[in-house]
Design an enzyme around this catalytic site. Structure first.
Site, mmCIF file in Angstrom:
data_model
loop_
_atom_site.group_PDB
_atom_site.id
_atom_site.type_symbol
_atom_site.label_atom_id
_atom_site.label_comp_id
_atom_site.label_asym_id
_atom_site.label_seq_id
_atom_site.Cartn_x
_atom_site.Cartn_y
_atom_site.Cartn_z
ATOM 1 N N ASN A 91 39.059 39.825 33.173
ATOM 2 C CA ASN A 91 40.016 38.573 33.727
ATOM 3 C C ASN A 91 40.099 38.840 35.371
ATOM 4 O O ASN A 91 40.651 37.899 35.874
ATOM 5 C CB ASN A 91 41.380 38.817 32.861
ATOM 6 C CG ASN A 91 42.374 37.963 33.341
ATOM 7 O OD1 ASN A 91 42.233 36.646 33.638
ATOM 8 N ND2 ASN A 91 43.349 38.567 33.738
ATOM 9 N N TYR A 157 33.778 31.869 46.136
ATOM 10 C CA TYR A 157 34.274 31.912 44.800
ATOM 11 C C TYR A 157 33.985 30.935 43.828
ATOM 12 O O TYR A 157 33.630 31.408 42.568
ATOM 13 C CB TYR A 157 36.001 31.494 44.878
ATOM 14 C CG TYR A 157 36.738 31.637 43.766
ATOM 15 C CD1 TYR A 157 37.376 32.939 43.355
ATOM 16 C CD2 TYR A 157 37.203 30.716 43.172
ATOM 17 C CE1 TYR A 157 38.068 33.002 42.124
ATOM 18 C CE2 TYR A 157 37.922 30.566 41.865
ATOM 19 C CZ TYR A 157 38.115 31.687 41.617
ATOM 20 O OH TYR A 157 39.213 32.040 40.379
ATOM 21 N N LYS A 161 32.058 32.113 40.351
ATOM 22 C CA LYS A 161 32.431 31.745 39.150
ATOM 23 C C LYS A 161 31.353 30.961 38.314
ATOM 24 O O LYS A 161 31.425 31.129 36.882
ATOM 25 C CB LYS A 161 33.690 30.939 39.149
ATOM 26 C CG LYS A 161 35.104 31.739 39.719
ATOM 27 C CD LYS A 161 35.072 32.647 38.588
ATOM 28 C CE LYS A 161 36.557 33.510 38.813
ATOM 29 N NZ LYS A 161 36.959 34.603 37.868
ATOM 30 N N THR A 192 51.301 32.095 38.214
ATOM 31 C CA THR A 192 51.186 33.673 38.120
ATOM 32 C C THR A 192 51.808 33.960 39.411
ATOM 33 O O THR A 192 51.935 33.211 40.439
ATOM 34 C CB THR A 192 49.665 34.048 37.955
ATOM 35 O OG1 THR A 192 49.014 33.607 39.426
ATOM 36 C CG2 THR A 192 49.145 33.504 36.790
#
Length: 253
Positions: A91, A157, A161, A192
């Site tokens: 994660n 990024y 991913k 978050t």
């Protein structure tokens, strides 16, 4: 809650806040032992202590997922402490480099790939043998919604991913006959601490991100955790090699 994870041991990276913390708390509440890997020692020890105080089983191991020796030690600690490994949730991740690709330095490119893709490879490299030794199980990788769509200004990024989705599918095929399932989640924006410190730092920023999701809001960590724990449980026994969206409709556009 039910006892879906009774007798199971699940390793979680990026475990001390947000989605990782929510998954750890839920699995522990459902009878599983959780092995927590993260950089923050104080937060990790606190979370592990809270789970144990509630009658759960938890072990925290300080871990930098970009260092293979740390990942190897985390996996070995799970087996040493609890005798087996039944699941893993890779994660940990974050955006390091922002801007047009021509303005991104090589250091930023490498930082995003190391944290968001190479770290998942390290996890799989050590988790797969441990899970096979326990008779199989499930691995879940967090690919985010940018694992299946593009977005300007975060190219490294996005590339990393997308790589996680491909890696997930390849490893799923390698291990399907051995009873080991490997899947990825395609998550949208989540409330978050990392989100609050970046894109959601202002009401305007949060509103702009929320508007990208057809449901008109960002998710709560507990909503993502509910889906993650399902995929890590035996209830998802016929799901492998999939990149599954829990993103408020973000990737449906």
């Amino acid at each position: 809650m039910n006892a879906r994870f009774e007798g199971k041991v699940v390793l979680i990276t990026g475990a001390t806040s947000g989605i990782g913390e929510a998954v750890a708390r839920r699995i522990a509440a459902e009878g599983g032992a959780v092995v927590l890997g993260a950089r923050g020692k104080e937060a990790g020890e606190r979370l592990g202590g809270e789970i144990r105080e509630r009658g759960g089983r938890a072990l925290f191991v300080p871990t930098d997922v970009t260092v293979e020796a740390d990942v190897e030690r985390l996996t070995a600690a799970a087996v040493s402490e609890f005798g087996r490994l039944d699941g893993a949730f890779n994660n940990a991740g974050a955006v390091n480099a922002f801007g047009p690709v021509q303005d991104i330095e090589e250091s930023g490119w490498r930082a995003d790939l190391e944290l968001n893709l190479t770290a998942v490879y390290y996890g799989l490299r050590h988790q797969v043998p441990a899970l096979l030794a326990s008779g199989g199980g499930a691995i879940l990788n967090n690919a985010s919604n940018l694992g299946v769509v593009g977005m300007a200004s975060v190219a490294p990024y996005v590339a990393a991913k997308h790589g996680v989705v491909g890696l997930t599918r390849a490893v799923a095929l390698e291990n399907a006959e051995h009873g080991l399932r490997v899947n990825a989640i395609v998550s949208g924006a989540v409330d978050t601490p990392a989100f609050r410190n970046s894109m959601g730092a202002t009401p305007e920023g949060e509103a702009a991100i929320a508007a990208l999701h057809p449901l008109g809001r960002i998710s709560r960590p507990e909503e993502i955790a509910a889906f993650c724990t399902f995929l890590l449980s035996d209830e998802a026994s016929f799901i492998t090699g999939a990149a599954l969206a829990v993103d408020g409709g973000f990737t449906a556009r």
